[in-house]
Design a protein around this motif. Structure first.
Motif, mmCIF file in Angstrom:
data_model
loop_
_atom_site.group_PDB
_atom_site.id
_atom_site.type_symbol
_atom_site.label_atom_id
_atom_site.label_comp_id
_atom_site.label_asym_id
_atom_site.label_seq_id
_atom_site.Cartn_x
_atom_site.Cartn_y
_atom_site.Cartn_z
ATOM 1 N N GLY A 337 0.816 -1.217 0.000
ATOM 2 C CA GLY A 337 0.000 0.000 0.000
ATOM 3 C C GLY A 337 0.845 1.260 0.000
ATOM 4 N N GLY A 338 2.024 1.186 -0.619
ATOM 5 C CA GLY A 338 2.886 2.371 -0.707
ATOM 6 C C GLY A 338 3.754 2.599 0.517
ATOM 7 N N PHE A 339 3.790 1.632 1.424
ATOM 8 C CA PHE A 339 4.628 1.770 2.625
ATOM 9 C C PHE A 339 5.577 0.582 2.773
ATOM 10 C CE2 PHE A 339 0.905 4.327 3.687
ATOM 11 C CZ PHE A 339 1.483 5.456 4.268
ATOM 12 N N ILE A 340 6.726 0.830 3.392
ATOM 13 C CA ILE A 340 7.640 -0.236 3.817
ATOM 14 C C ILE A 340 7.703 -0.172 5.334
ATOM 15 C CG2 ILE A 340 10.034 -1.050 3.837
ATOM 16 C CD1 ILE A 340 10.387 0.217 1.057
ATOM 17 N N LYS A 341 7.562 -1.319 5.985
ATOM 18 C CA LYS A 341 7.691 -1.351 7.450
ATOM 19 C C LYS A 341 9.158 -1.184 7.821
ATOM 20 C CE LYS A 341 3.846 -4.317 8.773
ATOM 21 N NZ LYS A 341 3.657 -5.473 7.877
ATOM 22 N N VAL A 342 9.425 -0.352 8.813
ATOM 23 C CA VAL A 342 10.803 -0.201 9.291
ATOM 24 C C VAL A 342 11.090 -1.399 10.200
ATOM 25 C CG1 VAL A 342 12.398 1.248 10.611
ATOM 26 C CG2 VAL A 342 10.617 2.315 9.191
ATOM 27 N N PRO A 343 12.129 -2.191 9.885
ATOM 28 C CA PRO A 343 12.371 -3.387 10.701
ATOM 29 C C PRO A 343 12.744 -3.035 12.137
ATOM 30 C CG PRO A 343 13.963 -3.234 8.897
ATOM 31 C CD PRO A 343 13.080 -2.048 8.789
ATOM 32 N N THR A 344 12.347 -3.899 13.055
ATOM 33 C CA THR A 344 12.631 -3.636 14.472
ATOM 34 C C THR A 344 13.751 -4.544 15.000
ATOM 35 O OG1 THR A 344 10.857 -5.162 15.004
ATOM 36 C CG2 THR A 344 10.302 -2.820 15.057
ATOM 37 N N GLY A 345 14.167 -5.524 14.193
ATOM 38 C CA GLY A 345 15.258 -6.417 14.616
ATOM 39 C C GLY A 345 16.562 -5.648 14.761
ATOM 40 N N SER A 346 17.597 -6.292 15.302
ATOM 41 C CA SER A 346 18.808 -5.526 15.572
ATOM 42 C C SER A 346 19.580 -5.227 14.283
ATOM 43 C CB SER A 346 19.655 -6.227 16.639
ATOM 44 O OG SER A 346 20.527 -7.125 16.070
ATOM 45 N N GLY A 347 20.239 -4.060 14.270
ATOM 46 C CA GLY A 347 20.992 -3.612 13.098
ATOM 47 C C GLY A 347 20.072 -3.287 11.935
ATOM 48 N N ILE A 348 20.515 -3.631 10.711
ATOM 49 C CA ILE A 348 19.708 -3.290 9.531
ATOM 50 C C ILE A 348 18.391 -4.070 9.518
ATOM 51 C CG2 ILE A 348 21.574 -2.468 8.050
ATOM 52 C CD1 ILE A 348 21.635 -5.219 6.694
ATOM 53 N N GLY A 349 18.313 -5.145 10.288
ATOM 54 C CA GLY A 349 17.033 -5.858 10.426
ATOM 55 C C GLY A 349 16.702 -6.795 9.273
ATOM 56 N N PHE A 350 17.627 -6.965 8.347
ATOM 57 C CA PHE A 350 17.475 -7.932 7.256
ATOM 58 C C PHE A 350 18.724 -8.814 7.295
ATOM 59 C CE2 PHE A 350 15.096 -4.233 5.833
ATOM 60 C CZ PHE A 350 13.970 -4.754 5.205
ATOM 61 N N ALA A 351 18.553 -10.121 7.045
ATOM 62 C CA ALA A 351 19.724 -11.004 7.059
ATOM 63 C C ALA A 351 20.311 -11.105 5.660
ATOM 64 C CB ALA A 351 19.305 -12.387 7.540
ATOM 65 N N PRO A 352 21.641 -11.086 5.539
ATOM 66 C CA PRO A 352 22.230 -11.281 4.209
ATOM 67 C C PRO A 352 21.950 -12.698 3.725
ATOM 68 C CG PRO A 352 23.928 -11.310 5.907
ATOM 69 C CD PRO A 352 22.660 -10.925 6.593
ATOM 70 N N ASP A 353 21.643 -12.850 2.456
ATOM 71 C CA ASP A 353 21.442 -14.180 1.881
ATOM 72 C C ASP A 353 22.811 -14.643 1.374
ATOM 73 O OD1 ASP A 353 21.013 -16.295 0.139
ATOM 74 O OD2 ASP A 353 19.051 -15.545 -0.515
ATOM 75 N N THR A 354 23.508 -15.427 2.198
ATOM 76 C CA THR A 354 24.911 -15.736 1.893
ATOM 77 C C THR A 354 25.067 -16.526 0.595
ATOM 78 O OG1 THR A 354 24.666 -17.471 3.550
ATOM 79 C CG2 THR A 354 25.932 -15.554 4.192
ATOM 80 N N GLU A 355 24.080 -17.387 0.305
ATOM 81 C CA GLU A 355 24.120 -18.154 -0.946
ATOM 82 C C GLU A 355 24.076 -17.218 -2.146
ATOM 83 O OE1 GLU A 355 24.560 -21.292 -2.055
ATOM 84 O OE2 GLU A 355 25.331 -21.306 0.006
ATOM 85 N N ALA A 356 23.109 -16.268 -2.095
ATOM 86 C CA ALA A 356 22.949 -15.327 -3.210
ATOM 87 C C ALA A 356 24.206 -14.461 -3.335
ATOM 88 C CB ALA A 356 21.708 -14.466 -3.000
ATOM 89 N N ILE A 357 24.733 -14.011 -2.207
ATOM 90 C CA ILE A 357 25.929 -13.158 -2.237
ATOM 91 C C ILE A 357 27.085 -13.914 -2.906
ATOM 92 C CG2 ILE A 357 27.692 -12.043 -0.785
ATOM 93 C CD1 ILE A 357 25.367 -11.213 1.098
ATOM 94 N N LYS A 358 27.232 -15.192 -2.531
ATOM 95 C CA LYS A 358 28.303 -16.013 -3.110
ATOM 96 C C LYS A 358 28.128 -16.114 -4.636
ATOM 97 C CE LYS A 358 30.178 -19.911 -0.790
ATOM 98 N NZ LYS A 358 29.743 -21.170 -0.179
#
Ligand SMILES: O=C(O)CCC(=O)C1=CC=C[C@@H](O)[C@@H]1C(=O)O
Ligand SMILES: [Mg+2]
Length: 368
Positions: A337-358
């Motif tokens: 609906g035109g909004f992004i929720k601000v994550p509340t987890g610690s740090g950036i709040g998103f986990a890196p996808d290590t497989e994709a990064i590799k």
């Protein structure tokens, strides 16, 4: 806190569709990712927003790698850091190279928030629970294609449409958009494609009720932007002109703009971005967060920054799926609906996808 180890990676991704501006077209996205490990074993992430060609600023992926490897990483690694604000002080002896500096500073901010077990948004002082987002639409082959795209983005809920303009792709395009969508929140971005000689064009754009005109003139043209702002009613927003707090102060003092687009990469990091945000707030200049076609890590930093109070206009941080078949974080960034929720987890709040990064990494170097 000390950073004990840094992994620098060069990633190669491909956007779903090409993105065209007054400078040219890009679809392949090469960029750097920086992973910083602290002495307590926590990991923070930073993303460089430099492109592989120097059309937006003078920095490139290669210049960023060189600056990080030869100067920036050696200056920061193994230093005692109480707060991320210290990074810009340590790096002050290195001139410019803001995107390279911001890459490591972003990782230190993420680490700092993780060590304190708070969100990056909270560490920055942001309090918004969700942020309003718009979309940036590149130059298309035909006006019909552009109209179809806008129709789709309105349907998806994006809160404002930003359309790129250049000589020959401006007033007729805007007139046609307004004919189809008389009330949609609309703005244009010229990426410096014009000069004061084009003043009549900008006067005639006044009739289309645009939210703003972004960066009509060259980056260092503060005086000409001030001249233009005096003669039109539409607000000017500066992007490429603002590389620091000092630039923002000059722009405000000269009345060269009424709105500022903040990109942490362009200004050397989140600390400087916050200083500019605060200065603008004191001077009643609204700000919004620009985008650099970031992958997930950069996008996460933008979301946290946008949670600050004076980001009162929709930014360019669209959802991951707008750009990528597969982003490098999970969960991916989702717009509802035109909004992004601000994550509340610690740090950036998103986990890196290590497989994709590799999978997307073409070069890697470890520093300790
Ligand atoms: O979707 C995004 O990330 C924003 C895209 C966008 O508008 C821009 C990306 C990169 C450089 C510029 O062309 C530009 C901008 O000027 O704001
Ligand atoms: Mg811009």
């Amino acid at each position: 806190m000390k950073i004990r180890e840094i992994t620098l990676r060069h990633l190669k991704m491909r956007m779903k569709s090409p993105f065209s501006t007054s400078f040219g077209t890009m679809q392949n996205k090469d960029f750097l990712l920086l992973e910083a490990k602290s002495d307590s074993g926590m990991i923070g992430w930073g993303e460089s927003v430099a492109f592989d060609t120097p059309w937006y600023t003078e920095e490139t992926v290669k210049t960023n790698w060189h600056m990080l490897e030869d100067f920036i990483i050696p200056a920061v690694i193994n230093k005692e850091l109480d707060h991320p604000d210290q990074v810009s002080t340590i790096l002050a002896a290195i001139r410019k190279n803001n995107m390279a500096k911001s890459t490591i500073e972003g990782a230190v901010w993420d680490l700092y928030a993780k060590e304190k077990d708070i969100s990056l948004a909270a560490a920055l002082g942001g309090s918004k629970k969700k942020i309003e987002v718009g979309i940036s639409i590149g130059i298309q082959n035909t006006i019909d294609e552009l109209i179809r795209l806008i129709d789709g983005y309105i349907e998806e809920g994006y809160k404002r449409m930003k359309v790129k303009i250049k000589p020959g792709w401006d007033i007729d395009v805007i007139r046609e958009i307004r004919r189809h969508f008389p009330n949609v929140p609309l703005m244009v971005d010229a990426n410096s494609a014009y000069s004061l000689k084009d003043i009549d064009l900008f006067k005639s754009l006044d009739e289309f009720d645009l939210m703003m005109i972004e960066q009509p003139f060259a980056a260092n043209d503060f005086i000409d932007h001030a001249q233009l702002q005096k003669q039109i009613s539409t607000s000017i927003c500066l992007d490429e002109s603002i590389h620091s707090y000092e630039d923002a102060r000059i722009a405000i003092e000269l009345q060269a703009c009424e709105i500022i687009n903040i990109k942490s990469g362009r200004v050397g990091g989140l600390t400087e971005a916050k200083r500019i945000h605060n200065l603008c707030e004191e001077n009643k200049i609204p700000v919004w967060c620009g985008g650099m076609l970031e992958a997930g890590i950069g996008r996460a930093h933008n979301i946290a920054l946008t949670s600050l109070s004076n980001f009162t206009m929709p930014g360019d941080t669209a959802g991951s799926s707008h750009y990528w078949e597969k982003d490098i974080i999970h969960p991916e960034v989702v717009v509802e609906g035109g909004f992004i929720k601000v994550p509340t987890g610690s740090g950036i709040g998103f986990a890196p996808d290590t497989e994709a990064i590799k999978r997307f990494t073409s070069k890697e170097m470890i520093f300790s």
